[in-house]
Write a protein that holds these residues in place. Structure first.
Motif: not given
Length: 155
Positions: A37-42, A76-84, A103-107
């Protein structure tokens, strides 16, 4: 014919999940639903505010109101902008594979599908051993050690 005679009556009770594995699985599924729910809102550009019912004193009387509480996203985002993403049980991260808990998600647009996959894995029972380990470690922390008073022997 009376109204009750027109109904189908049975003597079966309400079924609830009472096994420890089922209870732990349902807690994790509830937490995953909040994260989805939080990810969808974001993703939609909104702000997610988790609210719970609390008794609040208003003008000398207590009323039940929905109040905002702190919400901690698991991503969270790392320095490269990848979502983990790191799955938690309580406040502890789950080690999905030995030595690997992230888990490395990507975008950001891939976050909700990954959370849905994790939810399917939990529902299928793939994380039961990991959850059981987290429950056992939490119980060890919560269990108070037995102490022996000075001058008395343990029996």
């Amino acid at each position: 014919m009376s109204i009750l005679e027109s109904l189908t009556l049975t003597s079966i009770g309400k079924q609830r999940e009472t096994s420890p594995e089922g209870i732990a699985r349902s807690k994790l599924l509830d937490a995953l639903a909040l994260q989805i729910e939080a990810a969808t809102a974001t993703i939609k550009g909104g702000v997610f505010i988790r609210r719970v019912g609390r008794w609040v004193e208003v003008d000398g009387t207590k009323e039940r109101r929905d109040v905002p509480v702190r919400f901690r996203p698991w991503w969270w985002n790392d320095e490269a902008g990848t979502i983990h993403l790191q799955i938690h049980y309580g406040n502890r991260p789950l080690e999905l594979r030995p030595g690997k808990s992230v888990i490395t998600v990507g975008t950001m647009d891939r976050l909700v599908p990954v959370l849905e996959q994790v939810r399917q894995a939990v529902t299928a029972g793939e994380l039961d051993k990991v959850i059981a380990g987290a429950v056992a470690s939490r119980q060890r922390v919560l269990k108070k050690p037995t102490t022996v008073k000075a001058g008395k022997t343990a029996q």
